[in-house]
Design a protein around this motif. Structure first.
Motif, mmCIF file in Angstrom:
data_model
loop_
_atom_site.group_PDB
_atom_site.id
_atom_site.type_symbol
_atom_site.label_atom_id
_atom_site.label_comp_id
_atom_site.label_asym_id
_atom_site.label_seq_id
_atom_site.Cartn_x
_atom_site.Cartn_y
_atom_site.Cartn_z
ATOM 1 N N GLN A 79 0.827 -1.206 0.000
ATOM 2 C CA GLN A 79 0.000 0.000 0.000
ATOM 3 C C GLN A 79 0.859 1.252 0.000
ATOM 4 N N MET A 80 1.889 1.268 0.854
ATOM 5 C CA MET A 80 2.762 2.433 0.948
ATOM 6 C C MET A 80 3.519 2.649 -0.361
ATOM 7 N N ALA A 81 3.953 1.567 -1.003
ATOM 8 C CA ALA A 81 4.665 1.688 -2.275
ATOM 9 C C ALA A 81 3.733 2.248 -3.348
ATOM 10 N N GLY A 82 2.491 1.795 -3.361
ATOM 11 C CA GLY A 82 1.529 2.311 -4.329
ATOM 12 C C GLY A 82 1.298 3.796 -4.156
ATOM 13 N N ARG A 83 1.154 4.235 -2.909
ATOM 14 C CA ARG A 83 0.953 5.667 -2.649
ATOM 15 C C ARG A 83 2.181 6.481 -3.034
ATOM 16 N N ALA A 84 3.360 5.941 -2.704
ATOM 17 C CA ALA A 84 4.598 6.656 -3.034
ATOM 18 C C ALA A 84 4.772 6.764 -4.548
ATOM 19 N N SER A 85 4.356 5.732 -5.284
ATOM 20 C CA SER A 85 4.431 5.768 -6.748
ATOM 21 C C SER A 85 3.507 6.846 -7.296
ATOM 22 N N VAL A 86 2.330 6.982 -6.713
ATOM 23 C CA VAL A 86 1.403 8.038 -7.126
ATOM 24 C C VAL A 86 2.022 9.409 -6.866
ATOM 25 N N GLU A 87 2.617 9.592 -5.687
ATOM 26 C CA GLU A 87 3.250 10.876 -5.360
ATOM 27 C C GLU A 87 4.381 11.189 -6.336
ATOM 28 N N LEU A 88 5.199 10.165 -6.650
ATOM 29 C CA LEU A 88 6.317 10.366 -7.576
ATOM 30 C C LEU A 88 5.820 10.788 -8.949
ATOM 31 N N HIS A 89 4.815 10.105 -9.489
ATOM 32 C CA HIS A 89 4.340 10.426 -10.830
ATOM 33 C C HIS A 89 3.566 11.734 -10.856
ATOM 34 N N THR A 90 2.952 12.093 -9.733
ATOM 35 C CA THR A 90 2.328 13.417 -9.642
ATOM 36 C C THR A 90 3.399 14.498 -9.732
ATOM 37 N N LEU A 91 4.510 14.293 -9.028
ATOM 38 C CA LEU A 91 5.623 15.251 -9.067
ATOM 39 C C LEU A 91 6.202 15.356 -10.483
ATOM 40 N N ILE A 92 6.392 14.201 -11.141
ATOM 41 C CA ILE A 92 6.928 14.203 -12.509
ATOM 42 C C ILE A 92 5.975 14.949 -13.445
ATOM 43 N N TYR A 93 4.674 14.728 -13.258
ATOM 44 C CA TYR A 93 3.680 15.368 -14.125
ATOM 45 C C TYR A 93 3.748 16.885 -14.019
ATOM 46 N N PHE A 94 3.825 17.400 -12.787
ATOM 47 C CA PHE A 94 3.786 18.851 -12.596
ATOM 48 C C PHE A 94 5.148 19.522 -12.767
ATOM 49 N N ARG A 95 6.217 18.719 -12.822
ATOM 50 C CA ARG A 95 7.548 19.300 -12.973
ATOM 51 C C ARG A 95 7.638 20.118 -14.263
ATOM 52 N N LYS A 96 6.944 19.667 -15.311
ATOM 53 C CA LYS A 96 6.981 20.362 -16.597
ATOM 54 C C LYS A 96 5.655 21.052 -16.921
ATOM 55 N N ARG A 97 4.731 21.056 -15.956
ATOM 56 C CA ARG A 97 3.412 21.631 -16.223
ATOM 57 C C ARG A 97 2.974 22.507 -15.052
ATOM 58 N N PRO A 98 3.556 23.686 -14.882
ATOM 59 C CA PRO A 98 3.081 24.578 -13.811
ATOM 60 C C PRO A 98 1.590 24.850 -14.014
ATOM 61 N N THR A 99 0.810 24.682 -12.957
ATOM 62 C CA THR A 99 -0.646 24.733 -13.094
ATOM 63 C C THR A 99 -1.267 25.514 -11.939
ATOM 64 N N ASP A 100 -2.255 26.344 -12.272
ATOM 65 C CA ASP A 100 -3.062 27.011 -11.252
ATOM 66 C C ASP A 100 -4.366 26.244 -11.106
ATOM 67 N N THR A 101 -4.710 25.888 -9.879
ATOM 68 C CA THR A 101 -5.964 25.168 -9.641
ATOM 69 C C THR A 101 -6.413 25.429 -8.213
ATOM 70 N N GLU A 102 -7.649 25.116 -7.920
ATOM 71 C CA GLU A 102 -8.159 25.369 -6.574
ATOM 72 C C GLU A 102 -7.780 24.243 -5.627
ATOM 73 N N ALA A 103 -7.681 24.565 -4.345
ATOM 74 C CA ALA A 103 -7.319 23.588 -3.321
ATOM 75 C C ALA A 103 -8.141 23.862 -2.073
ATOM 76 N N ARG A 104 -8.161 22.876 -1.176
ATOM 77 C CA ARG A 104 -8.847 23.017 0.112
ATOM 78 C C ARG A 104 -7.812 22.915 1.229
ATOM 79 N N ILE A 105 -7.827 23.856 2.145
ATOM 80 C CA ILE A 105 -6.926 23.790 3.297
ATOM 81 C C ILE A 105 -7.515 22.793 4.292
ATOM 82 N N VAL A 106 -6.739 21.768 4.622
ATOM 83 C CA VAL A 106 -7.245 20.741 5.536
ATOM 84 C C VAL A 106 -6.589 20.814 6.911
ATOM 85 N N LYS A 107 -5.446 21.502 7.034
ATOM 86 C CA LYS A 107 -4.805 21.627 8.333
ATOM 87 C C LYS A 107 -3.925 22.870 8.329
ATOM 88 N N ILE A 108 -4.002 23.640 9.389
ATOM 89 C CA ILE A 108 -3.216 24.872 9.492
ATOM 90 C C ILE A 108 -2.166 24.700 10.575
#
Length: 872
Positions: free
Chosen positions: A821-850
């Motif tokens: 499970q942890m490896a699957g999540r880490a793979s998602v995080e890695l590919h999310t990082l790779i995706y946005f590395r070349k695609r700066p994007t503006d989008t909405e977000a929700r603050i879940v913890k301050i």
């Protein structure tokens, strides 16, 4: 020859009992050396021309280097490694099964000439050392003067006794130096005490040693303190956002103890089992509302300043921020480490100045990719080649006179930032075995092409169900199809409903190399761009996979159900099926939604979906939770394997329909096997969360005016249904937070717990197991064997008579399942990082913890969490 072994153990009820076990000794266990004239050469693994055979009791990292070969691994060493570190044990097992290496496992504990009984007042460690010396001496006598048998040990006392007994023995360092390969010296564990203290990049000085941490209490004092309630035992969990804050769950006080600062952690690592002493109540405070960043490592040095006295302060009073809104919580400090969780870590190096006259040996600080792990100081002869690389480092010791633990270099993975390199990091960090299957494992497979034989058709224990309209519904592109369904309208108005599962145990037999490998791997691992199989591909994608239009072997659960989804009867049978369709969830949903379609397959789908909706609602009414997780789907470039698009995974009615019948099959099988085997069934439980575990959920809900009732799973489920705000993502976020407050569901042996503890809280089911995915989960393979024995078509394998071994299997399955499970999540995080590395994007977000210096956000469109620093 039969010996008896006895020992005492403490039961769950607190009683101390004496256990006596039979221990068989044999004289037909072979030495594994080709040069031997008396043993069976067909099992030999050591070369005919070997001039030296090594018997080692240490250093797995060195063994993995191809320069080390012709090695005897004693069973006593294997068992010792297994007890200390399961990850290292699995690496050693893999190494020993590699036919390209000259390693031989010798069962010295079952050989009548090498087995040794413990002597009076002899510690287990001393007994094991003596067993190693006896086995080494036997090898030298057995093989004669034609070959030298050399004991390699870093235990000074063991080496001294070996030399006195006429055994050739060397330390690891002296042996490696004799090989004339200086780079191998980097692989050696560093001694616990150094002549040089390295506390920062700027601070390399001769040792005028000062105390940084408190001395750990001796185990005798810890044991007494635990009994008297002075100390509290639990697993240390380091905050993933703030590595200078940790928590220890304590049953003795019914709450988590907060540990603030590395001083109070006192050299404990994330995952260590520790003994904690509570600080005075006026030093209790809330969790620090701060996200730690890279600069905090230097800030922490204020709290880690060496004391000029003989002992370092243990109870540094780090007060919480005035901005903290949460009340003070029990706070404490670690007084001892009961069990270490050290393993190999992936990361990169910070360079340090090379002292004059160092002989090419450089000091460096290793920074793990896991922020919860402190920096590790190592020495290396190849600093220039490692600075831009991801490397693996193992921890050796942590002296109380040093701010950082000491370790040694293990291996280089690749260039920092490279996708293949970072994926390998994910696998190593989560102890995932991605090596190709050995030739012994592959030899267990039937030859291809495989097909159902006349013997299968005439088997009285196997039912021919090829006449049924069986179909499968899976994710798009699924090739390892292990479940299929059917639904037939009966003359009485009821339905015959079947769940058909790939009959993996027809090909995976107990005790074979294939079974051993599957047992160790435990589960298939699903990364974004690839799958790491528990079983070889010929089984997962061909022989067992329930593909359409081919005959396959199955294990079937068949119910008669009323139109109101009440089960009238259940039966279990091995079968032969021929699937008429292998649909994706999208295809199945499109069929059900298209009112123009009235063909038999679509009708069966709609009937099953109607039953599933009733079953689902009934589960929810019983208190089953509908939780949520951040599920992501990627579109992957078929050539580069880089992500092209990212989005939220959509759950359809077709998904829920399949899920409902898989859950029902698992429950039915759990009831069947437990009825026949009440003390050795493999079940799955989900412990009820404590109020302390749910506290973050309750705190967050209260902050937005929600009052959640957590008195039962039904009450919580109803509260979550009512938690609807103006934001369309609000309910999903609350459910994700609820999911994260739950403990993990775990496998267990039914004989280890009482029936009330069998409960699966999340499913509101008193009994549950895993039966429906044997291609990808070893737990299901075990349960298939139990079910086959319960319906009288096969004998129960002998391992089911050994409850400690069953418990060990369950423990490994839990470890492997969580890591996957942890490896699957880490793979998602890695590919999310790779995706946005070349695609700066503006989008909405929700603050879940301050936090006081930032916040954590959830980005709905791309389904990920991220800390944001420097908010104020």
């Amino acid at each position: 020859m039969l010996q008896s072994k006895s020992f005492v153990k403490k039961t769950k009820g607190g009683k101390v009992v004496k256990v006596v076990r039979e221990h068989y000794l044999r004289d037909d266990i072979y030495c594994g050396a080709s040069i031997c004239k008396t043993c069976d050469s067909s099992v030999a693994r050591l070369s005919l021309d070997a001039s030296t055979i090594l018997v080692l009791d240490t250093n797995i990292d060195l063994l993995e280097n191809s320069a080390i070969d012709e090695v005897v691994v004693l069973s006593v060493v294997l068992e010792e490694v297994k007890n200390k570190n399961l990850s290292v044990y699995n690496r050693l097992r893999t190494l020993c099964s590699n036919l390209q290496r000259k390693f031989f496992v010798f069962s010295n504990e079952h050989h009548k000439e090498t087995y040794v009984k413990a002597m009076v007042n002899e510690s287990p460690n001393d007994r094991n050392d003596r067993a190693i010396r006896v086995a080494t001496q036997w090898y030298q006598k057995h093989l004669g003067s034609a070959v030298q048998v050399l004991l390699i040990t870093n235990d000074r006392e063991n080496k001294r006794k070996a030399n006195e007994e006429g055994i050739s023995a060397e330390t690891v360092e002296s042996y490696v130096k004799s090989l004339g390969q200086p780079e191998l010296l980097d692989l050696l564990a560093q001694p616990a005490s150094e002549d040089m203290v390295i506390d920062s990049v700027e601070d390399i000085r001769p040792s005028k040693r000062k105390v940084v941490y408190s001395e750990h209490k001796p185990m005798s004092e810890i044991t007494t303190g635990l009994h008297r309630g002075i100390y509290h035992q639990g697993k240390l969990r380091v905050n993933r956002y703030n590595p200078f804050e940790a928590y220890v769950g304590s049953e003795s006080i019914g709450d988590e103890i907060v540990i603030h600062g590395r001083t109070n952690m006192n050299r404990a690592f994330d995952g260590d089992i520790v003994a904690v002493e509570l600080l005075p109540q006026d030093q209790w405070h809330a969790e620090k509302s701060r996200i730690a960043d890279e600069e905090d490592e230097e800030d922490e040095s204020v709290h880690l300043a060496p004391s000029s006295t003989d002992d370092a302060p243990r109870n540094t009073n780090v007060q919480g921020s005035s901005a903290d809104a949460t009340p003070s919580r029990p706070s404490g400090c670690v007084v001892g480490v009961i069990k270490r969780n050290w393993h190999s870590y992936c990361g990169s190096l910070e360079p340090m100045p090379m002292p004059a006259g160092s002989g090419g040996i450089a000091n460096a600080l290793f920074v793990s990719k896991d922020r919860r792990i402190p920096k590790i100081r190592i020495q290396t002869r190849q600093l220039g080649n490692l600075l831009d690389k991801r490397i693996v480092v193992a921890v050796d010791s942590w002296d109380r006179l040093s701010r950082y633990p000491s370790g040694h270099y293990v291996q280089t993975i690749g260039e920092i930032g490279d996708r293949e390199t970072e994926t390998e990091v994910v696998l190593i960090e989560n102890d995932i075995n991605s090596k190709p299957f050995s030739s012994q494992v592959l030899a267990c497979l039937p030859p291809l092409p495989w097909s159902v034989s006349p013997e299968h058709l005439s088997d009285p224990n196997r039912e021919d169900l090829r006449h049924l309209q069986v179909f499968s519904v899976d994710p798009p592109g699924c090739r390892d199809i292990d479940d299929a369904l059917h639904c037939t309208l009966l003359p009485n108005g009821n339905f015959a409903v079947g769940v058909h599962i790939a009959d993996v145990t027809n090909f995976v037999h107990p005790g074979t190399p294939l079974d051993d490998e599957a047992s160790q791997r435990g589960t298939s691992v699903y990364l974004v761009e690839r799958r790491i199989d528990m079983l070889p591909k010929p089984l997962t994608e061909d022989i067992c996979s329930l593909r359409s239009d081919v005959e396959r072997l199955a294990f079937s659960v068949i119910w008669e159900m009323t139109p109101q989804a009440d089960i009238i009867s259940s039966r279990f049978t091995k079968s032969i099926i021929k699937s008429c369709a292998a649909m994706s969830y999208v295809e199945a949903q499109a069929r059900m939604d298209d009112s123009r379609l009235v063909d038999p397959l679509t009708t069966d789908l709609r009937n099953m979906n109607s039953l599933a909706k009733i079953m689902r609602q009934r589960r929810i009414d019983r208190g089953a939770l509908t939780l949520a997780s951040a599920e992501v789907k990627f579109q992957i470039d078929t050539e580069t394997h880089d992500p092209l698009d990212i989005g939220m995974y959509q759950i359809r009615e077709a998904n829920q329909m399949v899920e409902e019948f898989m859950l029902a099959a698992n429950v039915s099988v759990a009831e069947k096997v437990l009825k026949h085997f009440p003390f050795c069934s493999l079940l799955r439980r989900h412990p009820t969360p404590t109020k302390e575990m749910l506290e973050p959920l309750l705190r967050t809900a209260a902050a937005v005016g929600l009052n959640l009732d957590v008195s039962s799973s039904k009450a919580l489920a109803d509260s979550l249904d009512r938690a609807v705000g103006n934001d369309p993502y609000f309910n999903k976020l609350i459910r994700i937070l609820a999911t994260r407050c739950m403990s993990q569901a775990v496998y267990f042996c039914s004989g280890d717990l009482s029936p009330p503890e069998y409960l699966h809280y999340g499913l509101a089911a008193p009994l549950y197991t895993h039966f429906t995915s044997p291609i990808r989960r070893y737990a299901d393979v075990v349960v298939h064997r139990l079910l086959a024995a319960s319906i009288g078509i096969s004998k129960l394998p002998e391992i089911f008579q050994d409850r400690p071994q069953l418990t060990s299997i369950a423990d490994n399955l839990n470890y492997r399942h969580r890591n996957a499970q942890m490896a699957g999540r880490a793979s998602v995080e890695l590919h999310t990082l790779i995706y946005f590395r070349k695609r700066p994007t503006d989008t909405e977000a929700r603050i879940v913890k301050i936090r006081s210096n930032g916040f954590i956000v959830f980005v709905p469109k791309y389904v990920f969490y991220s800390p944001y620093f420097g908010f104020w």
